[in-house]
Design an enzyme around this catalytic site. Structure first.
Site, PDB file in Angstrom:
ATOM      1  N   CYS A  63     -26.687  44.588   5.491  1.00  0.00           N
ATOM      2  CA  CYS A  63     -26.431  43.510   4.847  1.00  0.00           C
ATOM      3  C   CYS A  63     -27.343  43.158   3.909  1.00  0.00           C
ATOM      4  CB  CYS A  63     -25.941  42.370   5.580  1.00  0.00           C
ATOM      5  SG  CYS A  63     -25.179  40.914   4.774  1.00  0.00           S
ATOM      6  N   LEU A  64     -27.150  43.381   2.596  1.00  0.00           N
ATOM      7  CA  LEU A  64     -28.165  43.249   1.635  1.00  0.00           C
ATOM      8  C   LEU A  64     -28.229  41.699   1.449  1.00  0.00           C
ATOM      9  CD1 LEU A  64     -28.798  45.135  -1.574  1.00  0.00           C
ATOM     10  CD2 LEU A  64     -28.178  42.545  -2.009  1.00  0.00           C
ATOM     11  N   VAL A  65     -27.220  41.035   1.141  1.00  0.00           N
ATOM     12  CA  VAL A  65     -27.283  39.607   0.748  1.00  0.00           C
ATOM     13  C   VAL A  65     -27.960  38.715   2.140  1.00  0.00           C
ATOM     14  CG1 VAL A  65     -25.132  38.856   1.594  1.00  0.00           C
ATOM     15  CG2 VAL A  65     -26.202  37.713  -0.336  1.00  0.00           C
ATOM     16  N   TYR A 120     -20.348  38.810  -4.328  1.00  0.00           N
ATOM     17  CA  TYR A 120     -20.692  37.630  -3.658  1.00  0.00           C
ATOM     18  C   TYR A 120     -20.107  36.319  -4.802  1.00  0.00           C
ATOM     19  CZ  TYR A 120     -23.692  40.877  -1.477  1.00  0.00           C
ATOM     20  OH  TYR A 120     -24.616  41.863  -1.042  1.00  0.00           O
ATOM     21  N   ASN A 150     -15.360  37.759   4.209  1.00  0.00           N
ATOM     22  CA  ASN A 150     -16.128  39.290   4.170  1.00  0.00           C
ATOM     23  C   ASN A 150     -15.309  40.279   4.225  1.00  0.00           C
ATOM     24  OD1 ASN A 150     -18.667  40.702   5.186  1.00  0.00           O
ATOM     25  ND2 ASN A 150     -17.812  40.547   6.977  1.00  0.00           N
ATOM     26  N   CYS A 181     -24.200  45.722  -2.490  1.00  0.00           N
ATOM     27  CA  CYS A 181     -23.383  45.185  -1.108  1.00  0.00           C
ATOM     28  C   CYS A 181     -22.904  46.504  -0.434  1.00  0.00           C
ATOM     29  CB  CYS A 181     -22.274  44.172  -1.353  1.00  0.00           C
ATOM     30  SG  CYS A 181     -21.398  43.933   0.263  1.00  0.00           S
ATOM     31  N   VAL A 182     -23.382  46.784   0.738  1.00  0.00           N
ATOM     32  CA  VAL A 182     -22.929  47.884   1.455  1.00  0.00           C
ATOM     33  C   VAL A 182     -21.576  47.836   1.875  1.00  0.00           C
ATOM     34  CG1 VAL A 182     -23.236  49.280   3.471  1.00  0.00           C
ATOM     35  CG2 VAL A 182     -25.493  48.215   2.186  1.00  0.00           C
ATOM     36  N   GLN A 183     -20.937  46.827   2.049  1.00  0.00           N
ATOM     37  CA  GLN A 183     -19.637  46.598   2.449  1.00  0.00           C
ATOM     38  C   GLN A 183     -18.722  46.582   1.299  1.00  0.00           C
ATOM     39  OE1 GLN A 183     -18.016  45.286   5.608  1.00  0.00           O
ATOM     40  NE2 GLN A 183     -16.651  43.694   4.965  1.00  0.00           N
TER      41      GLN A 183
END
Length: 233
Positions: A63-65, A120, A150, A181-183
């Site tokens: 999770c980057l953020v 985001y 999410n 964002c990886v997601q």
């Protein structure tokens, strides 16, 4: 973490001899807001310990953020702390964060001026942009897609990304961060955006995969994953 990174490692297996196993431990988070991100990050210690039981060769914090929302340079603090947990469990393994991998990848490709797309809400995206700027990069333009849920981040259609980038100022940038964002899915759009803009495109997932392969002392090559994993770096 559980979609594009394994997909890239699987694609690499088609062109290189190494084989990978993938292990995951999840930190809870439903809404992408600062309070839940902080609570989620607190669970990372448990996750590192659980994964070290499997004697993995490298750990990736996806999770980057969550990292960037904790303050400037926090990826270095997190990586050091989580690696210490693996060592204390008798399974010392390096830890990579997607936040650290992204800022390092920009250095690898020689980028100074970049454009950034993030899923985001605007306040969190501003934190991400500020974090990247503090690492020495100029963020020329950025877009916040403002997706608070999410699960919805993971359902965002990557086919929308080229159109979003087309509305941004990319003429004077050195690289495009197509997904900070990886997601958020982005891999299917990377080649198209590179062709459309003539700029190298990286994502949090691509940068993390590059960092994993480098940490394993393996050639960082993945077909169809953009400039960073083309073999040029």
């Amino acid at each position: 973490m559980e979609t594009e990174i394994p997909a890239m490692l699987a694609a690499r297996q088609q062109v290189r001899p190494e084989r990978f196993t993938f292990h995951s431990s999840r930190m809870r988070m439903k809404r992408v807001v600062k309070e839940e991100l902080a609570a989620m990050d607190a669970e990372s210690d448990r996750c590192a310990l659980e994964l070290s039981d499997a004697r993995v060769d490298v750990l990736g914090y996806a999770c980057l953020v969550a990292i960037m929302a904790m303050g400037h340079g926090y990826h270095r603090v997190s990586e050091k702390r989580l690696q210490a947990h693996t060592a204390a469990n008798g399974a010392d393994a390096p830890v990579i964060t997607s936040a650290g991998a992204l800022v390092d990848a920009l250095k690898v490709i020689g980028a100074r001026r970049i454009a950034v797309v993030a899923p985001y809400m605007k306040p969190l995206t501003e934190l991400v942009v500020d974090y990247i700027r503090n690492e020495g990069y100029e963020v020329v333009d950025w877009r916040a897609l403002e997706i608070p849920d999410n699960l919805e981040v993971g359902r965002h259609d990557p086919a929308r990304l080229p159109g979003i980038v087309a509305q941004m100022n990319t003429a004077d940038v050195d690289a495009i961060v197509l997904s900070a964002c990886v997601q958020m899915p982005s891999l299917p759009a990377v080649a198209k955006v590179e062709a459309m803009t003539g700029k190298p495109v990286i994502t949090a997932s691509i940068a993390t995969t590059y960092a994993i392969l480098r940490q394993l002392d393996l050639e960082p090559v993945v077909p169809g994953a953009g400039a960073l994993l083309s073999g040029a770096y």
